[in-house]
Scaffold this active site. Structure first.
Site, PDB file in Angstrom:
ATOM      1  N   SER A 131      -0.392  -9.857  -1.010  1.00 46.93           N
ATOM      2  CA  SER A 131      -1.196 -11.081  -1.134  1.00 46.93           C
ATOM      3  C   SER A 131      -0.688 -11.928  -2.298  1.00 46.93           C
ATOM      4  O   SER A 131      -0.953 -13.131  -2.357  1.00 46.93           O
ATOM      5  CB  SER A 131      -2.662 -10.730  -1.379  1.00 46.93           C
ATOM      6  OG  SER A 131      -3.122  -9.925  -0.336  1.00 46.93           O
ATOM      7  N   THR A 157       0.809  -1.224   0.000  1.00 39.50           N
ATOM      8  CA  THR A 157       0.000   0.000   0.000  1.00 39.50           C
ATOM      9  C   THR A 157       0.837   1.265   0.000  1.00 39.50           C
ATOM     10  O   THR A 157       0.453   2.282  -0.579  1.00 39.50           O
ATOM     11  CB  THR A 157      -0.925  -0.023   1.245  1.00 39.50           C
ATOM     12  OG1 THR A 157      -1.795  -1.139   1.125  1.00 39.50           O
ATOM     13  CG2 THR A 157      -1.753   1.232   1.356  1.00 39.50           C
ATOM     14  N   ASP A 170       1.106  -6.368  -4.585  1.00 38.03           N
ATOM     15  CA  ASP A 170       0.302  -6.389  -3.366  1.00 38.03           C
ATOM     16  C   ASP A 170       0.812  -7.626  -2.637  1.00 38.03           C
ATOM     17  O   ASP A 170       1.004  -8.684  -3.257  1.00 38.03           O
ATOM     18  CB  ASP A 170      -1.181  -6.552  -3.730  1.00 38.03           C
ATOM     19  CG  ASP A 170      -2.074  -6.506  -2.508  1.00 38.03           C
ATOM     20  OD1 ASP A 170      -1.861  -7.332  -1.586  1.00 38.03           O
ATOM     21  OD2 ASP A 170      -2.972  -5.656  -2.440  1.00 38.03           O
TER      22      ASP A 170
HETATM   23  N1  ASN Z   1      -1.490  -2.214   3.838  1.00 45.37           N
HETATM   24  C1  ASN Z   1      -1.111  -3.030   2.888  1.00 45.37           C
HETATM   25  O1  ASN Z   1       0.022  -2.956   2.472  1.00 45.37           O
HETATM   26  C2  ASN Z   1      -2.124  -4.043   2.378  1.00 45.37           C
HETATM   27  C3  ASN Z   1      -1.904  -4.499   0.980  1.00 45.37           C
HETATM   28  N2  ASN Z   1      -3.006  -5.266   0.509  1.00 45.37           N
HETATM   29  C4  ASN Z   1      -0.669  -5.403   0.856  1.00 45.37           C
HETATM   30  O2  ASN Z   1      -0.466  -6.248   1.656  1.00 45.37           O
HETATM   31  O3  ASN Z   1       0.080  -5.266  -0.042  1.00 45.37           O
END
Ligand code: ASN
Length: 637
Positions: free
Chosen positions: A148, A75, A146
């Site tokens: 994930s 993020t 990301d």
């Molecule tokens: N706050 C974040 O970085 C969440 C994001 N979906 C990630 O893990 O890349």
């Protein structure tokens, strides 16, 4: 116990009463400076005369630290695309350049930073409170992810990038999404073997481009710690706290305070000051060189126990090719002891060499054999995971199972052992309490001090000069006594000199070995920017140089910059021993001196035939791990 304390006191008293133990003398061992050496180091720093570049920023040669930032995504660098957040390529560094708290353009221009570091991705923080300039270089991954989308291959890439750049930087920051950051931090903690420098993962909950965001603070804090403190751990920095990477878990998707380290206090807190909890910081305890093991076993999994789970589910999960499972159990490691069908599946799996680790579903606490419902799992062949997080247990399994050169039994033993501070070790609780220590008690009484905090403050004030003094006279017993008080062997005196610097100057090989095995870092730099390696070279302690090199020591960038001039002066004076030891320490003999001439060219020009012959011979030999394979007697002319 009382006896050994008394012995320790005696040896400390002995250390203190030595006539050689004038502390000024100890710390001055290496004070005289060669002004040429130091002017060589300074790039254009001394020409910087703006208000931004005050004298304190430019005069000490150790004022710059280098940090490598690997931007993997997350993020922190995302923007909105079709109303959802996704990473944006090639925008991060441009964004940072516009933020004065994260980049001082004036300093970069006036000191020739871009020309010197030769990278358009180099940036520099404003002067820190500790009078350090942190110069950082950003490598952006393609594609940015990301978190994930992260896989074990991405962990391998990060590990390899750190290994490749290890010697050129003082510390590393990994920008990463928060969703799987705890997994990556845990995995890297195991993959990075014999780590001696800080690796800090961070990211944010809100993109750095937004007005209210946590990315700027997180990045700034991570850079300041990575550039100023030798914390030899894979860590995670978030919301003003530095955690051990393999102890954290993401606990909140909607708060800046997204991570928790339920079973271990933070390694550091960044409040008005950055306070490092040195008692908790993991120590390398090794004489081996840093390396990254990227072999990971993917046949591992996490299974969370729940009331009513069927034997069929359990059986399906434990089928080949599964080789390692983290079973998330109830409470202090419990499972139903009235379900023989489940227990039979577990036993069948452990009998066919599936390693199963028992970890609790609770956020805080440890697995203990206190209930009958816990004992049945031990009987079924499960290994107690102590207070490990499931993320740490899973990545540890993946790392241990991939080891090729050890037996299955040895792998099980490794899983039960504390490898990187990820779990309470067998000797937990055996940590000496300060109030047990007679030496400190005597001082405390004399000063009418009784509370723990005051005692610790005294210990921390006294320990560094005492440890340096013991190092000066090679008194391992005295160091041992200091260690028992909880003294951190990395702490330095007022000149930034650590016991390892002093022992390296004195050539106390055994003591150097002791320090390295008890938490000393080879990367410490004193206020002049000198490392223990350069001290050992200066005082010609060949065996110490070899040991330091074996442990991963290398010249700092500044030291390498001036190596050419030093080599030329050794060549001019016919100092063969000096040339040999520089080579042993990893110097490039072809490095030109300040006038562009190499040592060989200079020896040739001034007719030093024996030096020419010696250098030719020296250059043809390989110096691996501090060993040059040839005799020091020069031949021919
Ligand atoms: N706050 C974040 O970085 C969440 C994001 N979906 C990630 O893990 O890349």
């Amino acid at each position: 116990m009382a006896d050994s304390s008394l012995n320790n006191m005696t040896s400390l008293a002995r250390a203190l009463s030595q006539p050689t133990l004038n502390l000024t003398e100890v710390t001055d061992v290496f004070s005289p400076r060669n002004s040429l050496r130091h002017s060589c180091r300074r790039r254009k720093l001394s020409s910087c005369n703006s208000l931004e570049c005050d004298e304190s920023a430019t005069s000490p040669s150790a004022a710059e630290a280098r940090v490598l930032v690997l931007n993997t995504g997350g993020t922190i660098g995302m923007t909105l695309h079709n109303k959802v957040l996704a990473p944006k390529a090639n925008a991060f560094v441009k964004g940072l350049r516009k933020l004065p708290i994260l980049h001082d353009e004036l300093y970069a221009q006036q000191t020739g930073l871009y020309q010197y570091y030769g990278s358009e991705n180099s940036l520099v923080l404003p002067l820190s409170k500790g009078y350090k300039r942190i110069v950082y270089t950003v490598i952006e991954y393609n594609p940015l992810l990301d978190s994930s989308n992260m896989t074990t291959d991405d962990w391998g890439r990060i590990g390899k990038d750190i290994e490749k750049n290890y010697e050129s930087y003082d510390g590393f920051v990994i920008l990463h999404g928060t969703d799987t950051m705890a997994y990556t931090a845990s995995a890297l903690s195991f993959m990075c073997e014999h780590l001696g420098k800080p690796i800090i993962l961070t990211g944010s909950q809100v993109p750095i481009y937004e007005m209210r965001n946590d990315g700027r603070d997180n990045l700034l804090g991570a850079l300041l710690i990575a550039g100023q403190f030798v914390i030899p751990e894979v860590c995670l920095y978030f919301y003003n706290k530095l955690y051990r990477g393999n102890r954290v878990t993401k606990v909140d998707a909607g708060s800046f305070n997204a991570f928790s380290s339920p079973n271990l206090a933070p390694l550091a807190v960044a409040e008005v000051d950055i306070t490092i909890n040195w008692d908790t910081v993991w120590r390398a305890n090794t004489t081996a060189k840093f390396q990254v093991s990227t072999e990971l076993n993917r046949n591992v999994g996490l299974l969370r126990l729940f009331p009513g789970i069927t034997a069929a589910t359990m059986r399906a999960f434990l089928q080949p090719p599964m080789e390692g499972v983290v079973l998330e159990t109830y409470g202090s490691g419990n499972a139903p002891d009235n379900r023989p069908d489940l227990l039979e599946e577990l036993k069948k799996a452990t009998d066919s060499d599936v390693i199963i680790i028992n970890c609790t579903q609770c956020l805080r606490g440890t697995v203990a054999a206190s209930y009958a419902t816990g004992k049945v799992l031990m009987d079924a062949g499960l290994i107690a995971g102590g207070d490990m997080t499931p993320e740490a247990a899973l990545s540890k399994l993946s790392y241990v199972l991939a080891k090729k050169d050890i037996s299955f039994d040895a792998k099980k033993k490794l899983m039960a052992r504390n490898l990187r501070g990820e779990m309470i070790s067998d000797v937990a609780g055996a940590k000496l309490c300060l109030s047990d220590n007679r030496f400190i008690q005597v001082i405390a009484k004399a000063l009418s001090i009784s509370c723990k905090e005051e005692l610790e403050a005294i210990r921390d004030a006294l320990a560094p000069p005492l440890a340096c003094a013991s190092a000066k006279i090679g008194d391992i017993e005295a160091l041992e006594a200091l260690k028992e008080m909880g003294t951190n062997m990395c702490l330095s005196d007022y000149d930034g000199r650590t016991p390892l610097h002093i022992a390296a100057c004195e050539g106390h090989l055994k003591l150097v070995e002791y320090l390295l095995s008890h938490g000393a870092t080879v990367y410490a730099k004193d206020r002049y920017g000198d490392t223990p390696l350069s001290n050992a070279v200066r005082f010609r302690h060949k065996e110490v140089v070899k040991l330091l090199r074996k442990t991963g020591a290398h010249f700092s960038r500044d030291e390498l910059d001036e190596a050419g001039t030093e080599l030329c002066s050794l060549a001019a004076s016919g100092d063969l021993e000096g040339l040999e030891i520089w080579k042993l320490a990893g110097a490039d003999l072809n490095k030109p001196g300040y006038n562009g001439q190499t040592a060989l060219q200079l020896a040739h020009a001034v007719g030093k035939k024996e030096v020419v012959a010696f250098l030719v011979q020296l250059m043809s030999k390989k110096a691996t791990s501090g060993v040059i394979e040839f005799s020091a007697t020069p031949t021919g002319s």
